[in-house]
Design an enzyme around this catalytic site. Structure first.
Site, short mmCIF file in Angstrom:
data_model
loop_
_atom_site.label_atom_id
_atom_site.label_comp_id
_atom_site.label_asym_id
_atom_site.label_seq_id
_atom_site.Cartn_x
_atom_site.Cartn_y
_atom_site.Cartn_z
N LYS A 87 13.67 -12.57 -0.52
CA LYS A 87 13.06 -13.55 0.69
C LYS A 87 13.80 -14.91 0.75
O LYS A 87 14.26 -15.29 -0.48
CB LYS A 87 11.66 -13.75 0.18
CG LYS A 87 10.55 -12.46 -0.14
CD LYS A 87 10.72 -11.57 1.08
CE LYS A 87 9.98 -10.14 0.64
NZ LYS A 87 9.98 -9.14 1.63
N PRO A 139 0.87 -1.22 0.01
CA PRO A 139 -0.07 0.02 -0.02
C PRO A 139 0.76 1.46 0.02
O PRO A 139 0.06 2.38 -0.08
CB PRO A 139 -0.74 -0.20 1.41
CG PRO A 139 0.21 -0.95 2.32
CD PRO A 139 0.83 -1.65 1.34
N GLY A 140 2.11 1.15 -0.12
CA GLY A 140 2.96 2.16 -0.29
C GLY A 140 4.14 2.41 0.99
O GLY A 140 4.37 3.73 1.09
N ASP A 171 1.99 -5.21 -13.30
CA ASP A 171 2.77 -5.87 -12.71
C ASP A 171 4.34 -5.54 -12.66
O ASP A 171 4.74 -5.07 -13.82
CB ASP A 171 2.79 -7.48 -13.45
CG ASP A 171 3.68 -8.64 -12.88
OD1 ASP A 171 4.47 -8.23 -12.01
OD2 ASP A 171 3.58 -9.90 -13.25
#
Length: 366
Positions: A306, A222-223, A260
Site C-alpha cells: 500500500k 473473504p477469498g 494473524d
C-alpha cells in the site's frame, strides 16, 4: 525521435516521471519529464536525438513500476484535417518504422478520453490499410516486428511512434482486458489474475501455476485471491481472522486458518506460492515477505504494498531494496518485479521468484 511516451494510472504521473528520470539517468540517458496532472501519461524528452530509441531498447520494460506502456515518438501532430487525418500520420511514420507487426491507435486511460477511444477504434481499420500499402506495416500481424503506436491526446492531435515487441506491454493501452468472475467473493480477485498475466509468461503457466500445488493466502478474507488459486486447482491455506466465502470452503481445496497473517508460520515444506493483500504499512509487509523468502517457506510470492500519500516512488524503491538486500545477505538468487496494475489503486503489486540458494536449502532450488 527523442521523446518517450509512458502511459500510467491517472494521478500517478509524478511517480512515473520520477521513476523514468531515475532509471534513464542510471543508463546515462539524460533528459526531462513533461508532466500534466491526471493526464494518464508522461513524456520523457531526451537531450540527445537518438536516445529515445536507445532507452526503449536498453532499459527493460519489466523493470518499470508505474508505466503501463511506453513507446518512442516524434513531434506532436496538431490540427489534423477532419477530411484526411491519415496522410499526415502516414507521412510522420515514413522512414521511421518499416513493416511494423501491429498497429495500436490509443489514448490515455481517463474519463475525458472515452469518446476519443471510440474514434480510435473506428480509425484503426482505414489507417491500417493505408499503412500497409505504404510499407509502414507488414501485410499480416506478427509479434516479431515493432509495434506502431498512434497516440491521440485530443481530437485532431496525436503522437506517432513505435515500441519493440520484445520490450513493451503486449496489451492495448497496457491494460489486460479481464472479466470479473460472477462467483468470485470480491473484485480484488482481478488483481491477482492480472498479476499472473503481467509477471508470468503464458507458456509457463502450466508449470508454475500447476494443478495440485500448495499455496498460502495471508489476509485472505473473504477469498478474492484464494479464488484464483482454487481456480488453478491448488490446495490453499487461507489465513485470516475473518471468515472465508462458503463457496470456496465447499470446494474442499481450502483450509481456513483463523489467525494473524503476520504470526502464521507454515508447517509444510512444499509450498509453491504465497500471496498477500493486507492493508498494512509497506515496510511491515516487506519485512514479512523477506522473512518468507529467506526461510524458503515458499518458492514464489505475489503481494501488494500500500502506498503512502507522498514520495510513493521512493517508498516502493526503499522496500524493494530492503527485500533485495535480505536475499543477497542470505545468498538467495531471486527475480523481483513490481508494477502498479490496472486493478491496483493506491498500491503496487510485487512478484518475487526464488531461483536457487547459494547455501543448502530447498532441494528443488539446488
Amino acid at each position: 525521435m527523442n521523446k518517450v511516451v509512458l502511459l500510467c494510472r491517472p494521478g500517478f504521473e509524478k511517480e512515473c516521471a520520477a521513476e523514468i528520470t531515475d532509471k534513464a539517468g542510471q543508463r546515462e540517458i539524460f533528459g526531462f519529464a513533461r508532466v500534466k496532472e491526471n493526464a494518464g501519461y508522461v513524456i520523457y524528452e531526451c537531450y540527445q536525438p537518438d536516445d529515445g530509441d536507445k532507452l526503449i531498447r536498453e532499459l527493460p520494460f519489466s523493470s518499470l513500476i508505474f508505466a503501463r506502456q511506453w513507446f518512442v515518438v516524434g513531434e506532436l501532430l496538431q490540427h489534423l484535417p477532419p477530411e484526411d487525418r491519415i496522410t499526415p500520420i502516414v507521412g510522420m511514420l515514413q522512414g521511421v518504422v518499416e513493416k511494423g507487426g501491429e498497429l495500436r491507435v490509443e489514448v490515455a486511460d481517463t474519463n475525458e478520453s472515452k469518446e476519443l477511444l471510440k474514434f480510435c477504434r473506428k480509425f484503426t481499420v482505414p489507417l491500417r490499410a493505408v499503412l500497409r500499402d505504404a510499407g509502414g506495416l507488414a501485410n499480416y500481424e506478427t509479434p516479431k516486428r515493432p509495434v506502431v503506436h498512434v497516440f491521440f491526446i485530443a481530437p485532431g492531435c496525436c503522437y506517432t511512434g513505435y515500441s519493440y515487441s520484445n520490450n513493451n506491454s503486449p496489451f492495448y493501452m497496457g491494460i489486460p482486458r479481464l472479466k470479473f468472475p460472477a462467483d468470485a467473493p470480491s473484485r480484488s480477485t482481478l488483481k491477482l489474475e492480472e498479476a499472473f498475466h503481467v509477471f508470468i509468461p503464458a507458456d509457463e503457466w502450466d508449470e508454475r501455476l500447476a494443478n495440485g500445488m500448495w499455496a498460502v493466502d495471508l489476509g485472505a478474507c473473504p477469498g478474492g485471491w484464494t479464488y484464483q488459486l482454487v481456480k488453478r486447482n491448488m490446495w490453499v491455506y487461507s489465513v485470516d481472522n475473518g471468515p472465508m466465502a462458503q463457496s470456496l470452503m465447499d470446494t474442499g481445496q481450502v483450509t481456513w486458518l483463523r489467525e494473524d497473517g503476520f504470526k502464521f508460520r507454515p508447517t509444510r515444506s512444499n509450498i509453491s506460492w504465497m500471496v498477500c493483500d493486507m492493508v498494512e504499512k509497506p515496510a511491515k509487509v516487506a519485512a514479512l515477505m523477506a522473512q518468507w523468502l529467506v526461510n524458503g517457506w515458499c518458492r514464489e510470492t505475489i503481494f501488494n504494498l500500500k502506498l503512502p500519500m507522498k514520495k510513493r516512488y521512493e517508498e516502493v524503491s526503499h522496500n524493494l531494496a530492503y527485500i533485495q538486500a535480505q536475499l543477497d545477505e542470505h545468498g538467495i538468487n531471486a527475480q523481483i518485479q513490481a508494477r502498479q496494475l490496472y486493478h491496483d489503486r493506491e498500491e503496487v503489486t510485487v512478484h518475487v521468484r526464488r531461483i536457487w540458494a547459494a547455501v543448502g536449502g530447498r532441494r528443488d532450488e539446488r
